[in-house]
Scaffold this motif. Structure first.
Motif, PDB file in Angstrom:
ATOM      1  N   TYR A  61      71.946  36.173  30.461  1.00 56.77           N
ATOM      2  CA  TYR A  61      71.010  36.655  29.445  1.00 56.77           C
ATOM      3  C   TYR A  61      69.632  36.003  29.542  1.00 56.77           C
ATOM      4  CZ  TYR A  61      75.260  38.555  27.518  1.00 56.77           C
ATOM      5  OH  TYR A  61      76.438  39.239  27.357  1.00 56.77           O
ATOM      6  N   LYS A  63      66.005  35.449  30.692  1.00 59.98           N
ATOM      7  CA  LYS A  63      64.903  36.244  31.238  1.00 59.98           C
ATOM      8  C   LYS A  63      63.693  35.333  31.324  1.00 59.98           C
ATOM      9  CE  LYS A  63      65.994  40.456  28.642  1.00 59.98           C
ATOM     10  NZ  LYS A  63      65.393  41.411  27.691  1.00 59.98           N
ATOM     11  N   HIS A  64      62.825  35.611  32.270  1.00 64.60           N
ATOM     12  CA  HIS A  64      61.625  34.799  32.407  1.00 64.60           C
ATOM     13  C   HIS A  64      60.716  34.940  31.179  1.00 64.60           C
ATOM     14  CE1 HIS A  64      58.959  32.217  34.595  1.00 64.60           C
ATOM     15  NE2 HIS A  64      57.960  33.036  34.364  1.00 64.60           N
ATOM     16  N   GLU A  65      60.835  36.055  30.466  1.00 61.46           N
ATOM     17  CA  GLU A  65      60.044  36.259  29.245  1.00 61.46           C
ATOM     18  C   GLU A  65      60.350  35.190  28.196  1.00 61.46           C
ATOM     19  OE1 GLU A  65      60.011  39.911  31.514  1.00 61.46           O
ATOM     20  OE2 GLU A  65      61.699  38.719  30.808  1.00 61.46           O
TER      21      GLU A  65
END
Length: 144
Positions: A61, A63-65
């Motif tokens: 789960y 994410k680079h965000e």
């Protein structure tokens, strides 16, 4: 002859003063540049540390965000995190609370809003730079 010697001496004194002012300004500018470079390196190092903690914590789960959101500003809010991660409000709340529980964020309630402060980034800003910053691996840049 004495007048010209006096004028020459005054000119030399003015020149020396001007040179010392230029050197003082260059030193301040160089110091600011050095501090800025160290701050940028410190942010990169901190981002890498956070990434190495958060990636295993969130597994598939991650994410680079998530990292971008935590470093875009020294704090985030539930709404910002939810928007950037494209997840539900409930999931965003769980993620942020999980990050708070491991000590990377501090949850601060102001009025009806919760703010999640990036403790490492705030410490870095308040200190100004980290001492003994070593070269770090490159991290993908934050989206503009």
């Amino acid at each position: 002859m004495k007048k010209s010697t006096h004028l020459f001496g005054m000119s030399l004194l003015l020149f020396a003063t001007a040179c010392s002012n230029v050197n003082a300004n260059q030193t301040k500018e160089q110091e600011t540049a050095f501090d800025t470079i160290n701050l940028v390196k410190g942010i990169g190092k901190l981002m890498l540390e956070y990434k190495n903690i958060l990636r295993p914590l969130f597994g598939k789960y991650y994410k680079h965000e998530l990292l971008n959101n935590l470093f875009f500003h020294p704090y985030t809010k539930l709404e910002y995190f939810q928007r950037d991660m494209s997840i539900s409000r409930q999931t965003a709340s769980k993620y942020l609370d999980k990050i708070v529980s491991i000590g990377l964020l501090e949850k601060i309630k102001l009025g009806r809003e919760n703010y999640y402060v990036n403790k490492g980034l705030m410490a870095l800003f308040l200190i100004g730079s980290l001492e003994n910053i070593e070269e770090t691996d490159t991290i993908e840049s934050i989206n503009e």
